[in-house]
Scaffold this motif. Structure first.
Motif, PDB file in Angstrom:
ATOM      1  N   GLN A 142       0.717  -1.249   0.064  1.00  0.00           N
ATOM      2  CA  GLN A 142      -0.038   0.004  -0.089  1.00  0.00           C
ATOM      3  C   GLN A 142       0.803   1.291   0.021  1.00  0.00           C
ATOM      4  N   ASP A 147      -1.720  -1.243  -6.084  1.00  0.00           N
ATOM      5  CA  ASP A 147      -3.136  -1.722  -5.709  1.00  0.00           C
ATOM      6  C   ASP A 147      -3.378  -3.416  -5.899  1.00  0.00           C
ATOM      7  N   LYS A 149      -6.184  -4.772  -5.539  1.00  0.00           N
ATOM      8  CA  LYS A 149      -7.545  -4.900  -5.697  1.00  0.00           C
ATOM      9  C   LYS A 149      -8.051  -5.626  -7.284  1.00  0.00           C
ATOM     10  N   GLY A 150      -8.836  -6.757  -7.207  1.00  0.00           N
ATOM     11  CA  GLY A 150      -8.972  -7.519  -8.543  1.00  0.00           C
ATOM     12  C   GLY A 150      -7.760  -8.263  -8.934  1.00  0.00           C
ATOM     13  N   LYS A 151      -6.745  -8.215  -8.259  1.00  0.00           N
ATOM     14  CA  LYS A 151      -5.602  -8.922  -8.914  1.00  0.00           C
ATOM     15  C   LYS A 151      -5.337 -10.283  -8.229  1.00  0.00           C
ATOM     16  N   GLU A 170      -7.215 -11.687   0.701  1.00  0.00           N
ATOM     17  CA  GLU A 170      -8.591 -11.252   0.344  1.00  0.00           C
ATOM     18  C   GLU A 170      -9.229  -9.971   1.018  1.00  0.00           C
ATOM     19  N   GLU A 171      -8.646  -9.775   1.956  1.00  0.00           N
ATOM     20  CA  GLU A 171      -8.805  -8.352   2.700  1.00  0.00           C
ATOM     21  C   GLU A 171      -8.456  -7.310   1.785  1.00  0.00           C
ATOM     22  N   ALA A 172      -7.148  -7.586   1.175  1.00  0.00           N
ATOM     23  CA  ALA A 172      -6.744  -6.156   0.211  1.00  0.00           C
ATOM     24  C   ALA A 172      -7.397  -6.366  -0.988  1.00  0.00           C
ATOM     25  N   GLY A 173      -8.523  -7.313  -1.141  1.00  0.00           N
ATOM     26  CA  GLY A 173      -9.410  -7.213  -2.426  1.00  0.00           C
ATOM     27  C   GLY A 173      -8.687  -8.081  -3.517  1.00  0.00           C
ATOM     28  N   THR A 175      -8.210 -11.335  -5.790  1.00  0.00           N
ATOM     29  CA  THR A 175      -9.512 -12.217  -6.321  1.00  0.00           C
ATOM     30  C   THR A 175      -8.783 -13.750  -6.321  1.00  0.00           C
TER      31      THR A 175
END
Ligand SMILES: [Zn+2]
Length: 687
Positions: A142, A147, A149-151, A170-173, A175
């Motif tokens: 971060q 990012d 997310k979605g990765k 999972e918490e960081a987004g 997938t």
């Protein structure tokens, strides 16, 4: 020996001599071959056969045997896949191949690597490398502006319990998550690989559970026994992973990592994020790289068993000294767990034979083989939860031997009261040479020489009991004094792989079972003393001494967070406890040495002493993890394997909550005072 009245010491010495002489390498090898014959993951037909084999061994010794059933929420693999979908398409292997000459792996054939409780589903996306995927690593990402997310996150094993990698990803987004074994940690960077040496090949895969709940044991029955008709949580309400998680070897991982085109990772190889593959690791894959992870698993309630064999105590039959290791394994489990389980059964044989010859311990000895440990200490926790009250009153000690015979370098993590008896037992046994020849060096001497304690160089360094094995229910939930014993020095790694079988065990550790013999001997002496001494041979002063040590560690954490902790009142109280512990110990040893301890006084002392460490058990229904009732130690809620000492303080510090920290200090002052008073009472009875 000081805890035995003078007129009993010769008999005890003779008893121990007999135990030491009777440990049989041949029998250890025979048990190993028998239990590690076939794959036996929890709940499988193979595991049921191992359960029966262990029960049969115990029964043949003339012991009373209990098969304790429990119904745990387990996961089974259906399929797993990792693919590079752009640029170009490439399917990466998620299976471990057999190795020629290793008949166990040849019998099984190519074997799917999997992480239990992975989410089921498919994810395709860009890639982020997250080092060990610890909380700090995600914070770092971060900070670096990466990012997630979605990765798809790719992370290496090590640094924490793998379940936290999935939780934080999972918490960081993310997938999807790919976890791999880096050659920096196991592979050519450590030494020769299989089949020439013992280290990971490019296709070796570490299996393992991803469960990280705020309680140990069955996911659906926290705090209660998982009987067939127990009231259960709705599985959808339990925080198991949702994203697909697939473990792979470093051969497959290098296909992804070498195609990444983003910024280089921070810190280089020494403590940084660079691993052992021959290119610069990068944080992101760049514009073109796309990876797919696809996992299918079934989660369902399955029946499994703990097996327990008991030698009833003559004087305090309700009191229990428990020696255990699990029996379930990801594949054959020759090292994990059976290199410990065979020690439990061999120790049972030694004591059972003495019982046939007329010997009886004062306290009961229970030999245990736990089920479904690999999924998250399910069998042992369910057994403990069913007997919380009895164990709370009468649990003398729990000694955990999960995969203990990994080499001749003895080590231990232990709660305060057990350290002395473990050192004494290690002093009673001599260490074997690597070739298995006898030497004149005691295990304790060798242990101190290898790993001296920093503050007290005449003693070995003990670890703190954290998570990761079957002591958790006993120690963290009920407060039974606990210890794990393990020999180290293995030149290789088969952890949770297809190669954790007897063939590789012997390749890596010699053929001679010298480590198994040595650790069985140490355990036998410790068990004999814990079960049959006039009073439990506890190290009472150590409670206060260890507290002071842990307090300093905790204060250092607080300081880093700019929290002020007033440690002086706590430190004074702990020193008083240490002093009172010494006074009580002196009085008790004196009265035992005088041979004039009456039965009535002994009974009263026994009751107080057995419950000493239980004073740390405090019900805190409003805490983040009420199941973790031991205020002296808990598992680290961010890493899983490690320990949080004085966890009520740690919890307040982690929240940066000064008010809660004050309250935590009060909690410890209260507990320390009750320990002190108990020791005052003990000294008074003894004196
Ligand atoms: Zn294990």
């Amino acid at each position: 020996m000081q805890f035995f009245a003078p007129d009993r010491r010769d008999a005890e010495l003779a008893m121990e001599k007999t135990l030491l002489a009777r440990v049989s390498r041949d029998n250890l090898a025979r048990l190993h071959k028998r239990f590690a014959r076939e794959p036996h993951v929890a709940g499988s037909a193979g595991d049921a056969r191992v359960v029966d084999a262990i029960a049969e061994e115990f029964t043949s010794l003339g012991l009373s045997v209990e098969k304790h059933p429990f119904w745990g929420y387990l996961a089974k693999p259906v399929s797993g896949a990792v693919e590079i979908v752009a640029p170009g398409r490439m399917t990466l292997t998620v299976k471990e191949p057999p190795i020629a000459g290793d008949k166990y792996s040849e019998e099984v054939g190519p074997s799917l690597g999997w992480n239990a409780y992975s989410g089921s589903g498919e994810a395709t996306g860009k890639v982020v490398y997250a080092n060990h995927a610890t909380r700090q690593d995600f914070d770092k990402l971060q900070e670096l502006g990466v990012d997630v997310k979605g990765k798809i996150v790719i992370a290496r094993y090590g640094g924490n319990f793998r379940g936290y990698k999935a939780k934080f990803a999972e918490e960081a987004g993310a997938t999807g998550l790919i976890i791999y074994t880096d050659p920096h940690d196991s592979g050519y960077m450590q030494g020769l690989m299989k089949p020439e040496g013992g280290w990971s090949t490019p296709t070796q895969i570490q299996r393992g559970s991803l469960k990280t709940l705020p309680y140990s044991g069955d996911p659906l029955t926290p705090g209660k026994e998982a009987t067939s008709d127990a009231e259960r949580l709705d599985p959808s309400s339990v925080a198991l992973p949702h994203i697909p998680v697939q473990p792979i070897g470093w051969g497959a991982a290098s296909k992804i990592l070498s195609r990444m085109r983003g910024e280089p990772v921070p810190g280089g190889a020494n403590g940084g994020w660079q691993g052992g593959l021959p290119f610069t690791y990068r944080l992101t894959g760049g514009e073109d790289l796309r990876v797919r992870v696809k996992v299918q698993q079934e989660r369902k309630i399955e029946k499994s068993y703990n097996i327990l064999a008991t030698i009833p105590g003559s004087e305090y039959p309700e009191e229990m000294v428990i020696i255990g290791s699990h029996h379930d394994a990801w594949v054959h489990g020759a090292m994990d767990p059976l290199a410990g389980t065979i020690l439990v059964v061999e120790a049972a044989r030694l004591f059972a034979q003495r019982v046939k010859e007329g010997w009886r311990p004062k306290r009961s000895i229970v030999f245990a083989a736990w089920g479904a440990e690999e999924y998250g200490m399910i069998g042992s926790t369910e057994w403990v939860e069913a007997r919380q009250e009895a164990l709370g009153l009468h649990g003398v000690a729990y000694i955990n031997l999960d995969g203990a015979a990994r080499g001749l370098d003895l080590g231990s993590s232990a709660s305060a009261t057990l350290k002395a008896v473990l050192m004494d037992a290690a002093q009673a046994v001599t260490v074997a040479s690597a070739e298995g020849e006898p030497t004149s060096t005691t295990v304790l001497e060798d242990w101190v020489k290898r790993t001296p304690d920093k503050e007290n160089p005449n003693e070995p360094r003990f670890g703190n009991l954290g998570g990761g094995s079957d002591h958790v229910g006993f120690y963290c939930h009920v407060g039974v004094p606990s210890a794990g014993l393990e020999g180290g020095g293995t030149q290789g790694d088969t952890y949770h792989s297809l190669y954790d079988n007897v063939y590789w065990y012997k390749q890596i550790l010699n053929d001679n079972y010298a480590a198994a013999e040595m650790i069985t001997r140490v355990v036998a002496v410790a068990t004999a003393r814990l079960a049959d001494a006039d009073l439990p041979p506890f190290d009472a002063p150590r409670i206060g001494e260890d507290f002071v040590r842990h307090l300093r560690g905790v204060a250092a954490v607080a300081e880093k967070r700019d929290l002020t902790m007033s440690t002086s009142a706590l430190e004074d109280a702990a020193r008083n406890v240490a002093e009172q512990g010494q006074a009580a110990q002196r009085a008790i040893l004196a009265v035992i040495a005088s041979g004039s301890l009456s039965k009535d006084r002994r009974d009263r002392l026994e009751r107080l002493y057995v419950a000493l460490e239980r004073l740390w058990i405090v019900d805190r229904p409003k805490s983040d993890r009420p199941w973790y009732r031991n205020t002296f130690a808990a598992t680290d809620p961010d890493s899983g394997y490690g320990a949080w000492m004085l966890p009520v303080l740690r919890e307040a510090i982690s929240k940066n909550d000064a008010v809660e920290l004050k309250r935590a200090e009060q909690t410890y002052l209260r507990v320390l005072e009750s320990v002190r008073q108990t020791l005052v009472a003990a000294a008074a009875i003894a004196g």
